[in-house]
Enzyme design. Structure first.
Site, short mmCIF file in Angstrom:
data_model
loop_
_atom_site.label_atom_id
_atom_site.label_comp_id
_atom_site.label_asym_id
_atom_site.label_seq_id
_atom_site.Cartn_x
_atom_site.Cartn_y
_atom_site.Cartn_z
N GLU A 149 0.76 -1.21 -0.01
CA GLU A 149 -0.01 -0.11 0.00
C GLU A 149 0.86 1.33 0.07
O GLU A 149 0.45 2.44 -0.43
CB GLU A 149 -0.93 0.02 1.13
CG GLU A 149 -0.37 0.15 2.67
CD GLU A 149 -1.49 0.15 3.62
OE1 GLU A 149 -2.10 1.06 3.93
OE2 GLU A 149 -1.59 -1.00 4.31
N SER A 165 0.34 6.53 8.71
CA SER A 165 1.56 6.25 8.19
C SER A 165 2.23 7.56 7.92
O SER A 165 1.72 8.41 7.37
CB SER A 165 1.68 5.29 7.04
OG SER A 165 1.11 4.03 7.70
N1 LIG Z 1 -17.49 7.94 3.16
C1 LIG Z 1 -16.61 7.80 4.17
N2 LIG Z 1 -17.07 6.85 5.17
C2 LIG Z 1 -15.99 6.70 6.26
N3 LIG Z 1 -14.99 7.15 6.43
C3 LIG Z 1 -14.68 8.23 5.66
C4 LIG Z 1 -15.48 8.60 4.49
N4 LIG Z 1 -15.02 9.84 3.91
C5 LIG Z 1 -13.80 9.97 4.42
N5 LIG Z 1 -13.42 9.07 5.56
C6 LIG Z 1 -12.84 9.26 6.47
O1 LIG Z 1 -11.43 8.59 5.88
C7 LIG Z 1 -10.89 7.71 6.70
C8 LIG Z 1 -10.34 6.45 6.03
O2 LIG Z 1 -9.37 7.04 4.92
P1 LIG Z 1 -8.64 6.07 3.84
O3 LIG Z 1 -9.81 5.68 2.85
O4 LIG Z 1 -7.56 7.19 3.43
O5 LIG Z 1 -7.83 5.01 4.86
P2 LIG Z 1 -8.34 3.55 4.93
O6 LIG Z 1 -7.73 2.90 3.21
O7 LIG Z 1 -9.59 2.97 4.84
O8 LIG Z 1 -7.46 3.11 5.95
P3 LIG Z 1 -6.05 2.43 6.20
O9 LIG Z 1 -5.14 3.06 5.17
O10 LIG Z 1 -5.85 2.58 7.62
O11 LIG Z 1 -6.24 0.89 6.09
C9 LIG Z 1 -11.96 7.34 7.70
O12 LIG Z 1 -11.52 7.08 8.80
C10 LIG Z 1 -12.65 8.71 7.93
O13 LIG Z 1 -12.04 9.60 8.76
C1 LIG Z 2 -1.99 -0.46 9.46
C2 LIG Z 2 -2.19 0.60 8.18
C3 LIG Z 2 -0.63 0.72 7.76
C4 LIG Z 2 -3.25 0.08 7.28
O1 LIG Z 2 -3.18 1.11 6.27
C5 LIG Z 2 -2.51 2.01 8.81
O2 LIG Z 2 -3.81 1.99 9.41
C6 LIG Z 2 -1.65 2.59 9.93
O3 LIG Z 2 -0.66 3.03 9.64
N1 LIG Z 2 -1.83 2.87 11.10
C7 LIG Z 2 -0.84 3.32 12.47
C8 LIG Z 2 -0.28 1.87 12.91
C9 LIG Z 2 0.87 2.49 13.71
O4 LIG Z 2 1.86 2.80 13.29
O5 LIG Z 2 0.73 2.67 14.83
#
Ligand SMILES: Nc1ncnc2c1ncn2[C@@H]1O[C@H](COP(=O)(O)OP(=O)(O)OP(=O)(O)O)[C@@H](O)[C@H]1O
Ligand SMILES: CC(C)(CO)[C@@H](O)C(=O)NCCC(=O)O
Length: 389
Positions: free
Chosen positions: A147, A201
């Site tokens: 990712e 991150s």
């Molecule tokens: N339609 C939506 N529904 C839910 N959350 C949303 C929405 N639009 C924006 N957000 C925000 O975006 C965040 C998720 O961001 P993003 O899609 O970049 O992360 P992710 O890829 O789902 O999570 P990660 O990278 O940690 O696995 C949610 O936690 C929320 O704060």
């Molecule tokens: C676990 C991921 C990389 C998933 O996208 C992200 O949600 C993240 O970076 N979380 C924080 C984890 C940490 O470093 O404490």
């Protein structure tokens, strides 16, 4: 991967192109981001051989802005008339909640995608978590990518393609006009990339191909949304942001001036900054005075203060003067961008600039699409050749 390449009969004889459809997908902790390249230069032969299933999918994706109750195409983000892998077309940006991933797989089966042979490059934790379900039900070739690698690839690609991708606020505190300007981004100099998804991150980026993950924090977009739902009873991100934009966090947080009666001058702490997030909430009287909107705003500010201070420490330790913020947490969230911009400027005495991105959370999905094109087309040249007209 020549099995996944084809030559079209007329107009494109000299080059092999990956078989359509061209997707990139990022299955995150909260949201799935899907990017779809719609070819607009299909030859008559290609249209004839496209087949009904692919044509229906192309039309379904490009003619709707909502898919069922949960899927959304962010049409304001679409990049039209771009060149990708030697083809011309439009890049579409689609999202839906990760909690609906199994419904999405079932919908793909319903639309007969499992009868086609094609390849998808996928990233995010869900590329691993859902791999078995996807491969069993759809029988596509599922190529998993990291990712953060794809985040970097997507960021480099889009920021070169779109001259208005990066922007900053000249006067983040000016409500009437915060003065949003495009930022001419030079990826050659080191910078910090703070990706605010469910969690966060933080990357130190030296160049397109060289970065390292410095640290992360679990207090991210998921924390804001989760706490907001708990504290206000709201049930969506859009609602939480709307509430936060109407609230006053000072009714919830204890400020330096609430403790000192003014500034704490000796250590440069002005009276208006937060001394203790949610620090007023031990008082019944203050609790009764705080509205849902105030609680939502305080939740947002608490998360942002943490992001701001970790980012600032990382930027100073790494000696960089630009911090780029990505991730869907910044979607429809100008209030947060302005708070971050002001905080970075204030605490660095104008030395560190906060930069934001129009395609917020879509870079990893775009990076997957890029990787797909590069691997199947044996092409890593069009990063520099790509143009948006
Ligand atoms: N339609 C939506 N529904 C839910 N959350 C949303 C929405 N639009 C924006 N957000 C925000 O975006 C965040 C998720 O961001 P993003 O899609 O970049 O992360 P992710 O890829 O789902 O999570 P990660 O990278 O940690 O696995 C949610 O936690 C929320 O704060
Ligand atoms: C676990 C991921 C990389 C998933 O996208 C992200 O949600 C993240 O970076 N979380 C924080 C984890 C940490 O470093 O404490």
């Amino acid at each position: 991967m020549s099995s996944n390449t084809t030559s079209s009969a007329s107009g494109h004889e000299e080059k092999a192109y990956p078989v359509f459809p061209w997707f990139g997908i990022d299955i995150g902790g909260t949201l799935v981001k899907l990017v779809y390249f719609e070819p607009l230069d299909l030859t008559a032969d290609e249209i004839r051989s496209e087949g009904e299933i692919l044509m229906n999918i192309r039309r379904y994706l490009t003619s709707n802005r909502a898919y069922g109750e949960d899927g959304v195409r962010d049409d304001e983000l679409e990049l039209s008339n771009i060149e990708l892998g030697g083809r011309r077309g439009t890049l579409h940006f689609i999202r839906f909640p990760t909690s609906k991933m199994m419904n999405f797989i079932d919908m793909c089966v319903m639309r007969n995608l499992h009868t086609l042979t094609f390849q998808i490059f996928a990233t995010g934790g869900g590329a691993y978590k859902f791999e078995k379900d996807i491969v069993d039900k759809l029988q596509i070739s599922w190529c998993k990518c990291d990712e953060l690698d794809t985040l970097m690839k997507g960021l480099c690609y889009i920021s070169k393609l779109n001259s208005k991708e990066c922007f900053y606020y000249e006067e983040p505190q000016n409500d009437a006009n915060p003065n949003k300007h495009p930022f001419v981004f030079d990826i050659k100099h080191p910078f910090l990339l703070v990706n605010i998804g469910s969690g966060i991150s933080i990357l130190h980026v030296e160049s397109e191909s060289s970065y390292r993950r410095i640290t992360g924090t679990s207090i991210g977009g998921g924390t804001f949304l989760g706490l907001c739902c708990l504290l206000t009873g709201c049930s969506s991100y859009d609602e939480a942001i709307q509430l936060a934009s109407e609230g006053d966090s000072n009714k919830v947080d204890k400020l330096v001036k609430d403790i000192y009666g003014g500034d704490y001058e000796r250590f440069g702490l002005p009276g208006h900054i937060v001394a203790s997030s949610f620090g007023h909430m031990n008082s019944l009287e203050k609790r009764e005075q705080a509205s849902k909107a105030d609680l939502a705003r305080a939740t947002l500010v608490t998360v942002l203060n943490n992001i701001g201070s970790i980012s600032m420490m990382c930027a100073q330790t790494e000696n960089v003067d630009r911090v780029l913020f990505s991730g869907s947490f910044l979607r429809i969230n100008e209030v947060s961008m302005r708070i971050l911009a002001y905080a970075m400027d204030y605490w660095s005495r104008g030395k560190i600039k906060a930069i934001f991105l129009e395609h917020e959370g879509y870079f990893s999905a775009v990076g997957c699409l890029r990787q797909f094109i590069m691997d199947t087309n044996n092409d890593d040249t069009d990063l520099t050749n790509s143009t948006q007209k």
